[in-house]
Design an enzyme around this catalytic site. Structure first.
Site, PDB file in Angstrom:
ATOM      1  N   THR A 185       0.844  -1.195   0.000  1.00  9.53           N
ATOM      2  CA  THR A 185       0.000   0.000   0.000  1.00  9.53           C
ATOM      3  C   THR A 185       0.878   1.244   0.000  1.00  9.53           C
ATOM      4  O   THR A 185       1.905   1.274   0.664  1.00  9.53           O
ATOM      5  CB  THR A 185      -0.838   0.002   1.294  1.00  9.53           C
ATOM      6  OG1 THR A 185      -1.758  -1.066   1.194  1.00  9.53           O
ATOM      7  CG2 THR A 185      -1.558   1.312   1.514  1.00  9.53           C
ATOM      8  N   ARG A 213     -14.626  -6.576   2.937  1.00 11.76           N
ATOM      9  CA  ARG A 213     -13.632  -6.152   3.930  1.00 11.76           C
ATOM     10  C   ARG A 213     -13.044  -4.776   3.576  1.00 11.76           C
ATOM     11  O   ARG A 213     -12.715  -4.477   2.431  1.00 11.76           O
ATOM     12  CB  ARG A 213     -12.506  -7.197   3.983  1.00 11.76           C
ATOM     13  CG  ARG A 213     -11.420  -6.917   5.021  1.00 11.76           C
ATOM     14  CD  ARG A 213     -10.213  -6.228   4.419  1.00 11.76           C
ATOM     15  NE  ARG A 213      -9.105  -6.127   5.364  1.00 11.76           N
ATOM     16  CZ  ARG A 213      -8.019  -5.414   5.158  1.00 11.76           C
ATOM     17  NH1 ARG A 213      -7.896  -4.722   4.041  1.00 11.76           N
ATOM     18  NH2 ARG A 213      -7.061  -5.360   6.045  1.00 11.76           N
ATOM     19  N   VAL A 214     -12.942  -3.940   4.581  1.00 13.88           N
ATOM     20  CA  VAL A 214     -12.294  -2.634   4.438  1.00 13.88           C
ATOM     21  C   VAL A 214     -11.156  -2.589   5.446  1.00 13.88           C
ATOM     22  O   VAL A 214     -11.316  -3.023   6.589  1.00 13.88           O
ATOM     23  CB  VAL A 214     -13.311  -1.490   4.703  1.00 13.88           C
ATOM     24  CG1 VAL A 214     -12.610  -0.148   4.792  1.00 13.88           C
ATOM     25  CG2 VAL A 214     -14.375  -1.456   3.607  1.00 13.88           C
ATOM     26  N   GLY A 215     -10.026  -2.086   5.029  1.00 13.89           N
ATOM     27  CA  GLY A 215      -8.864  -2.039   5.918  1.00 13.89           C
ATOM     28  C   GLY A 215      -8.657  -0.673   6.541  1.00 13.89           C
ATOM     29  O   GLY A 215      -9.568   0.154   6.610  1.00 13.89           O
ATOM     30  N   ASP A 216      -7.442  -0.442   6.988  1.00 19.71           N
ATOM     31  CA  ASP A 216      -7.097   0.810   7.674  1.00 19.71           C
ATOM     32  C   ASP A 216      -6.879   1.977   6.720  1.00 19.71           C
ATOM     33  O   ASP A 216      -7.022   3.138   7.101  1.00 19.71           O
ATOM     34  CB  ASP A 216      -5.788   0.605   8.448  1.00 19.71           C
ATOM     35  CG  ASP A 216      -4.656   0.232   7.490  1.00 19.71           C
ATOM     36  OD1 ASP A 216      -4.809  -0.750   6.744  1.00 19.71           O
ATOM     37  OD2 ASP A 216      -3.644   0.962   7.458  1.00 19.71           O
ATOM     38  N   THR A 236       1.120   1.037   6.975  1.00 21.84           N
ATOM     39  CA  THR A 236       0.929  -0.039   6.002  1.00 21.84           C
ATOM     40  C   THR A 236       1.119  -1.367   6.718  1.00 21.84           C
ATOM     41  O   THR A 236       1.710  -1.418   7.796  1.00 21.84           O
ATOM     42  CB  THR A 236       1.903   0.098   4.807  1.00 21.84           C
ATOM     43  OG1 THR A 236       1.694  -0.980   3.897  1.00 21.84           O
ATOM     44  CG2 THR A 236       3.345   0.096   5.252  1.00 21.84           C
ATOM     45  N   GLY A 237       0.599  -2.406   6.108  1.00 26.93           N
ATOM     46  CA  GLY A 237       0.686  -3.723   6.741  1.00 26.93           C
ATOM     47  C   GLY A 237      -0.697  -4.228   7.099  1.00 26.93           C
ATOM     48  O   GLY A 237      -1.687  -3.885   6.433  1.00 26.93           O
ATOM     49  N   GLY A 239      -3.983  -4.256   8.171  1.00 27.43           N
ATOM     50  CA  GLY A 239      -4.907  -3.170   8.481  1.00 27.43           C
ATOM     51  C   GLY A 239      -5.683  -3.380   9.767  1.00 27.43           C
ATOM     52  O   GLY A 239      -5.955  -2.417  10.492  1.00 27.43           O
TER      53      GLY A 239
HETATM   54  C1  SD4 Z   1      -4.886  -3.115   4.383  1.00 22.88           C
HETATM   55  N1  SD4 Z   1      -3.041  -1.843   5.205  1.00 22.88           N
HETATM   56  O1  SD4 Z   1      -5.840  -3.082   3.613  1.00 22.88           O
HETATM   57  C2  SD4 Z   1      -3.624  -2.403   4.013  1.00 22.88           C
HETATM   58  C3  SD4 Z   1      -2.727  -3.357   3.311  1.00 22.88           C
HETATM   59  C4  SD4 Z   1      -1.357  -2.864   3.098  1.00 22.88           C
HETATM   60  O2  SD4 Z   1       0.535  -2.888   1.947  1.00 22.88           O
HETATM   61  O3  SD4 Z   1      -0.823  -2.034   3.761  1.00 22.88           O
HETATM   62  N2  SD4 Z   1      -0.696  -3.354   2.127  1.00 22.88           N
HETATM   63  O4  SD4 Z   1      -4.920  -3.736   5.445  1.00 22.88           O
END
Ligand code: SD4
Length: 325
Positions: A185, A213-216, A236-237, A239
């Site tokens: 991301t 699903r929705v992330g951070d 990032t990472g 979420g």
């Molecule tokens: C998520 N944080 O949707 C994002 C994924 C991500 O590098 O960071 N990918 O959880």
């Protein structure tokens, strides 16, 4: 990782050394004070094409807001990046659904979640911020709004992403691989020549996530937060872990209390480590910038780096990490 040329993250001293080779011949403090810390662009991961684009806008006197939008658009259009925008990996049912947000120096914010068939979700998020009384639009409503605003619908599932998904369906093993393609991301922070900070974050989310699903990344305070008086942070990472700790907001508040960007990122990561017995199974990484243009980063697993463009120089900077692997 082997392909990346890292600069070890050494905070201000690192910036000083790279910016002024003559540092050793002059009193260090005096020299540090003379270093122009902004305009500057930083982004999660080694997205130097994006920070260069943002940097070129900033160096021409452009605003931080224009720079973050145009900067992250480089990765949204990059078909080889399977975790952002066009070419993003689909969810487990084959839908590519995009999440993005943007914040301007005046504290305004816009966001889209579960947006399909649009190449540049960050630009739709900016329209939400500028053209509506809302902060976040989701799914069908977000798509309808985008079309009303003149965005073109596009099939953003590439043949390569479709093929990889069909391969994945054979085993259906949902296990994000640390630091590998499903963690790319882009979150970006820019400070323009006036010292104003803007930020953006955009993603297709975790590959093969559940439908819906929705992330951070589109959540103000989680994947991105800034306060133009203090600084900003992007994450990032995994979420889910970032959302549970409201990581970017936490980092800005820690900087408000006097922590450096580096210390604040570390404390936010340590909170996730403390509350998640399974922290070794996922990555969480942050990059932060304070009002003085100082940058810090921290992550769980070694291998995360951030791109930076400052004074005509583009670098990839290895982040400090909690674990050595
Ligand atoms: C998520 N944080 O949707 C994002 C994924 C991500 O590098 O960071 N990918 O959880």
């Amino acid at each position: 990782m082997q392909r990346r040329k890292f600069i070890k993250n050494t905070g201000i001293a690192g910036a000083a050394l790279s910016a002024t080779p003559s540092l050793f011949s002059k009193p260090i403090i005096k020299e540090l004070n003379m270093i122009q810390k902004y305009p500057v662009a930083v982004a999660t991961w080694n997205f130097q094409n994006a920070t260069k684009m943002a940097g070129s806008i900033l160096e021409k006197g452009g605003s931080a807001l224009d720079a973050v939008e145009k900067g992250v658009m480089v990765e949204e259009a990059n078909l080889k990046n399977t975790t952002v925008g066009d070419g993003g990996a689909p969810d487990r049912d084959g839908n590519v659904t995009l999440d993005a947000c943007i914040m301007s120096p005046d504290g305004n914010a816009g966001s889209v979640v579960y947006l399909k068939e649009i190449q540049h979700p960050v630009s739709v998020a900016r329209k939400v911020m500028e053209e509506t009384p809302h902060v976040m639009l989701a799914g069908e409503g977000a798509l309808q709004f985008a079309i009303q605003q003149g965005f073109q619908k596009k099939n953003i599932l590439t043949k390569e992403s479709e093929k990889a998904w069909k391969e994945w369906l054979k085993h259906k093993e949902y296990k994000p691989i640390i630091n590998i393609e499903n963690h790319d991301t882009i979150g970006m922070l820019c400070m323009d020549k006036n010292g104003d900070i803007a930020g953006a974050c955009t993603t297709s989310g975790l590959s093969y996530k559940m439908n819906g699903r929705v992330g951070d990344s589109p959540i103000i305070g989680a994947g991105l937060f800034l306060d133009n008086e203090i600084g900003g942070a992007v994450g990032t990472g995994m979420g889910e872990a970032i959302m549970k700790s409201v990581g970017s907001f936490l980092i800005v508040e820690l900087m408000r209390q006097g922590k450096s960007p580096q210390e604040a990122c570390k404390e936010a990561v340590m909170r996730t480590v403390k509350h998640n017995p399974k922290y070794k199974d996922f990555q969480v990484a942050y990059v932060a910038m304070n009002k003085q243009g100082e940058i810090g980063s921290y992550c769980i697993h070694k291998g995360f780096s951030y791109a930076k463009f400052h004074m005509g120089e583009s670098t990839d900077n290895l982040s400090d990490s909690y674990l050595d692997s």
